[in-house]
Design an enzyme around this catalytic site. Structure first.
Site, mmCIF file in Angstrom:
data_model
loop_
_atom_site.group_PDB
_atom_site.id
_atom_site.type_symbol
_atom_site.label_atom_id
_atom_site.label_comp_id
_atom_site.label_asym_id
_atom_site.label_seq_id
_atom_site.Cartn_x
_atom_site.Cartn_y
_atom_site.Cartn_z
ATOM 1 C CG ASP A 11 -1.839 1.033 1.251
ATOM 2 O OD1 ASP A 11 -2.461 1.583 0.281
ATOM 3 O OD2 ASP A 11 -1.788 1.908 2.324
ATOM 4 C CB CYS A 74 -3.365 0.465 -2.389
ATOM 5 S SG CYS A 74 -3.288 2.076 -2.853
ATOM 6 C CD GLU A 152 0.254 6.722 5.881
ATOM 7 O OE1 GLU A 152 1.531 6.597 6.691
ATOM 8 O OE2 GLU A 152 -0.296 5.910 5.434
ATOM 9 C CB CYS A 184 -9.418 4.921 0.384
ATOM 10 S SG CYS A 184 -7.820 5.300 1.042
ATOM 11 C CG HIS A 186 -4.838 5.204 4.257
ATOM 12 N ND1 HIS A 186 -4.476 4.753 3.049
ATOM 13 C CD2 HIS A 186 -3.757 5.516 5.065
ATOM 14 C CE1 HIS A 186 -2.960 5.088 3.131
ATOM 15 N NE2 HIS A 186 -2.643 5.452 4.344
HETATM 16 N N1 DGL Z 1 -4.888 3.336 0.802
HETATM 17 C C1 DGL Z 1 -4.999 3.803 -0.628
HETATM 18 C C2 DGL Z 1 -6.031 3.337 -1.178
HETATM 19 O O1 DGL Z 1 -6.832 2.247 -0.881
HETATM 20 C C3 DGL Z 1 -4.345 5.096 -1.045
HETATM 21 C C4 DGL Z 1 -4.204 6.165 -0.121
HETATM 22 C C5 DGL Z 1 -3.445 7.270 -0.701
HETATM 23 O O2 DGL Z 1 -2.053 7.094 -0.603
HETATM 24 O O3 DGL Z 1 -3.623 8.297 -1.106
HETATM 25 O O4 DGL Z 1 -6.606 3.964 -1.998
#
Ligand code: DGL
Length: 276
Positions: A11, A74, A152, A184, A186
């Site tokens: 990721d 990701c 983050e 996403c 995150h």
């Molecule tokens: N975690 C990532 C996703 O699933 C990307 C987040 C990023 O770096 O903008 O899209």
């Protein structure tokens, strides 16, 4: 024996940890190498060309470590690079996409909200996904600008996170959305705040358990499942700061004392593919 080889998981940063925790639970005998490209996070605002280069660099890195499969934990990297990586490399890839299909099947109001990055929304892959599965469904999107850097930084319930989510969700709720997709990796780490703002009448879809299940399906299909009952392990690598990632893993997953390696790979592998 290839079955005992590790699985690479990558990721842009800590987002993929939301997938890794399900991979560990569902596939406890596997060895994982978790690679966080924190030298380049966030991916959401980067061009597809750059994300493809990073993803190719990480794939080369994983190949040197003899991985048997790669999970792209990701959505943004999957949207930009998954098809190309599958063409260029022989090993199996498991990718991700916003859960538009389950959301469209599940909604009663016919209105769904998708939270994902700008990169994911801008991709052809996402356009194809909505064209195929969301016909007759109203889809509202928000890129939650600024949310990934907050996560983050470990600020999961800051006023800024609240503001970003409130601004994203308010128009969706006003329009009658009853299903919200975390598109996403995150975002599951701020699920409590999404749930608080959205209220109990809205279902929230986190696709990470399904991605872990799909990884098991792919490994079984290709006869690559670990042929041991011994417990597996996770090795952590980052292109950012090693002690920060160790702290993040502790905060986000509750796994204490993990050892994190710094990735010399980033520069070496990227120069190998011509990235300056
Ligand atoms: N975690 C990532 C996703 O699933 C990307 C987040 C990023 O770096 O903008 O899209």
């Amino acid at each position: 024996m290839t079955q005992r080889h590790p699985i690479g998981v990558f990721d842009s940063g800590v987002g993929g940890l939301s997938v890794l925790r399900h991979l560990r639970t569902q596939l406890p005998a596997e060895q994982f190498i978790y690679l966080a490209d924190q030298g380049h996070v966030p991916y959401g605002s980067r061009s597809a060309t750059e994300i493809i280069q990073f993803s190719q660099g990480m794939t080369h890195f994983f190949l040197q470590l003899n991985v048997k499969a790669i999970v792209i934990a990701c959505n943004t990297a999957s949207a930009a690079a998954l098809s190309l990586l599958r063409e260029q490399f022989e090993l199996p890839f498991v990718g991700m996409e916003p859960a538009v299909k389950p959301a469209a099947e599940q909604t009663k109001s016919g209105k769904v909200g998708i939270l994902a990055t700008g990169g994911t929304f801008a991709s052809d892959r996402y356009a194809r996904l909505t064209a195929k599965y969301a016909q007759g469904i109203s889809v509202q999107e928000d890129p939650c600008v600024g949310l990934v850097p907050e996560i983050e930084a470990g600020r999961l319930d800051s006023p800024k996170v609240h503001h970003i989510l409130q601004r994203a969700l308010a128009p969706m709720l006003a329009a009658g959305v009853d299903t919200v997709v975390l598109g996403c990796t995150h975002y599951p780490f701020v699920l409590p705040m999404v749930a608080e703002i959205a209220g109990t009448a809205v279902s929230i879809i986190d696709p990470s358990p399904a991605v872990a299940r799909q990884t098991g399906v792919v490994l079984r299909r290709d006869n690559l499942l670990a042929d041991t009952t011994q417990s597996g392990s996770v090795r952590f690598v980052t292109s950012g700061n090693a002690s920060s990632l160790a702290r993040q893993v502790e905060q986000l997953l509750g796994w204490n004392g993990v050892v994190v390696e710094t990735a010399v790979w980033a520069k070496e592998q990227l120069s190998l593919i011509g990235y300056p």
